[in-house]
Design a protein around this motif. Structure first.
Motif: not given
Length: 217
Positions: A142-150, A167-179
């Motif tokens: 129900g809100r937005q965040f300045d930064a997101i860590c997945v 808007p202007g926020g940053r998200m850290f995430v690891v994506q894709g498929r091994a390797p």
């Protein structure tokens, strides 16, 4: 003989984290100060500062210290942000985020892990971090965040996570498929998200964000 956690913490910062290009002084200070052993089960406490993903129950693991350092550095928290962590796990990453930002909301799908993480955070006096027992794919902030860590990998980034980024926020995430997984920083911009590649790594998938099952004949 008593295990010297303070010395182990110093070695972790100087011999693991800093050599992996984590040079942000605020991040290094937090990792040098927070007792990681307080977020680890009794059986694995002596390994709290090892270069390992430590098990925390339900088949889940903690980030390696180097990945924690790189994620925290990438988010560039300045102290005034509202942060969302997707996957509280042990609570240690939430503790780091809470030490660097104004407030942290951390969600965890396993109620017992959420309860344990909240107790550990409270024991460390981190009153600006709240842990909610919830599944990221059934929960609405129900809100937005300045930064997101997945705190788990995704095959492809769920659109709902992007909707939670200011808007202007940053998200850290690891994506894709091994390797070929890569850690990225997603920037929330007016014309749509911009993805910045950070480094290659490997990580277990966030529940619900795995690749679809492939049928084999």
């Amino acid at each position: 003989m008593t295990f010297d956690f303070a010395k182990a913490r110093e070695y972790m910062v100087e011999q693991q984290v800093r050599p992996w290009d984590v040079l942000d002084g605020r991040v290094l200070d937090v990792l040098a100060r927070l007792p990681r052993e307080a977020f680890v089960g009794e059986r694995h406490r002596a390994l709290a500062y090892a270069d390992l993903e430590l098990p925390i129950g339900h088949g889940e693991t903690m980030f390696k210290p180097v990945l924690e350092g790189r994620a925290l550095q990438a988010l560039e928290l300045q102290g005034g942000e509202a942060v969302l962590e997707i996957g509280a796990g042990s609570g240690f990453m939430a503790a780091c985020l809470g030490s660097l930002a104004r407030e942290v909301t951390s969600i965890e799908r396993h109620a017992d892990l959420a309860e344990a993480a909240a107790a550990r955070l409270q024991a460390q006096g981190l009153g600006n971090v709240s842990v909610i027992a919830a599944d990221a794919f059934a929960w609405t902030p129900g809100r937005q965040f300045d930064a997101i860590c997945v705190s788990g990998a995704v095959d492809t980034l769920p659109s709902r996570f992007l909707e939670w980024l200011r808007p202007g926020g940053r998200m850290f995430v690891v994506q894709g498929r091994a390797p070929a997984m890569e850690a990225v920083l997603v920037h929330g911009e007016v014309n749509g998200p911009r993805t910045e590649s950070l480094f290659e790594t490997g990580l277990a998938y966030l529940a619900g964000a795995e690749p679809p099952a492939e049928f084999k004949f």
